[in-house]
Design an enzyme around this catalytic site. Sequence first.
Site, PDB file in Angstrom:
ATOM      1  N   LYS A 284      41.423   0.529 -17.371  1.00 57.28           N
ATOM      2  CA  LYS A 284      40.507   1.030 -18.197  1.00 57.28           C
ATOM      3  C   LYS A 284      38.564   0.910 -17.229  1.00 57.28           C
ATOM      4  O   LYS A 284      39.431  -0.094 -16.638  1.00 57.28           O
ATOM      5  CB  LYS A 284      39.366   0.779 -19.507  1.00 57.28           C
ATOM      6  CG  LYS A 284      41.306   1.306 -20.556  1.00 57.28           C
ATOM      7  CD  LYS A 284      40.957   1.121 -21.827  1.00 57.28           C
ATOM      8  CE  LYS A 284      42.138   1.587 -22.289  1.00 57.28           C
ATOM      9  NZ  LYS A 284      42.167   1.666 -24.032  1.00 57.28           N
TER      10      LYS A 284
ATOM     11  N   ARG B 268      49.548  -2.852 -23.830  1.00 54.26           N
ATOM     12  CA  ARG B 268      49.704  -1.244 -23.635  1.00 54.26           C
ATOM     13  C   ARG B 268      49.280  -1.451 -21.999  1.00 54.26           C
ATOM     14  O   ARG B 268      48.438  -1.254 -22.034  1.00 54.26           O
ATOM     15  CB  ARG B 268      48.782  -0.178 -24.540  1.00 54.26           C
ATOM     16  CG  ARG B 268      49.029   1.252 -24.066  1.00 54.26           C
ATOM     17  CD  ARG B 268      48.297   1.973 -24.953  1.00 54.26           C
ATOM     18  NE  ARG B 268      48.618   3.240 -24.773  1.00 54.26           N
ATOM     19  CZ  ARG B 268      48.136   4.066 -23.906  1.00 54.26           C
ATOM     20  NH1 ARG B 268      47.483   3.328 -22.686  1.00 54.26           N
ATOM     21  NH2 ARG B 268      48.882   5.361 -23.583  1.00 54.26           N
TER      22      ARG B 268
END
Length: 264
Positions: A203, A237
């Site tokens: 991210k 995840r």
Amino acid sequence: MGVINATPDSFSDGGEFIELNQILTRADRLIAEGADLLDIGGESTRPGAAPVPLEEERRRVLPALEKLASGGVPVSIDTQKPELMREAVAAGVSMVNDVNGFRAPGALEAVAGSDAAICIMHMQGEPRNMQANPGYGNVTAEVRQYLSQRVHVAEAAGISRERIVIDPGFGFGKTLAHNLTLLKTLKELDGVGGALLAGLSRKTMLGAITGREPASRVHASVAAALLAVQHGANIVRVHDVGATRDALAVWQAVMHDSVARLEH
Ligand code: HH2
């Protein structure tokens, strides 16, 4: 949880896994690397992403779900659309993962009658505008309050707590400082749902810290996943399953060893 983005525009791997055979090859690879769960999505939720029509999202993911759901590894569908949730549950998915926290009318009802798990994620705003100006008084308290309230609504719809996974939604309407605070205080979300999921892989926050592009954020992602597990995450995840598993194996070996030493 290994990520499969069946999208042309995902921020980290957009366009790599669009055709059915590409998705299945990716799934095989994640399973070989040790994934316990596969998360398949057909709509990018990166900051600024535009919504995808139902018909198109269905075309991207449903054939793969139908094939993979009968395999040996549980499958999760990453969608905000109740119609697709229903079809995915009928296809046999084990979990429905909704970044919108099942707020769309009919979303909870689409899953309630099955025995699939749900993942309720926190997001401030929506992908189109969420990074414009995120603001909180106390980010962890506000995320906790939102998730608790959504868990109660889900329970009232007939979904028992042990079927409910919660997720603070790293990067979804949060600044770098918000994300770091959430990671440090993840333990405060203990007990809100049946399990806690953290998605930090590749991210933007990791790009801000390391100065690296998404595909080169593997090491940063592994460090973040390890921190998340140390702070109480039950599911991480990730795009890089093998690397993450290795790091977690070392951590677990150390923890078990120290427990054994304390016992003797
Ligand atoms: N993050 C993304 C998508 N879905 N679901 C949960 N529960 N938690 C997350 O943190 C999460 C999520 C975004 O990552 P990615 O799928 O790699 O990118 P994109 O949304 O661009 O497809």
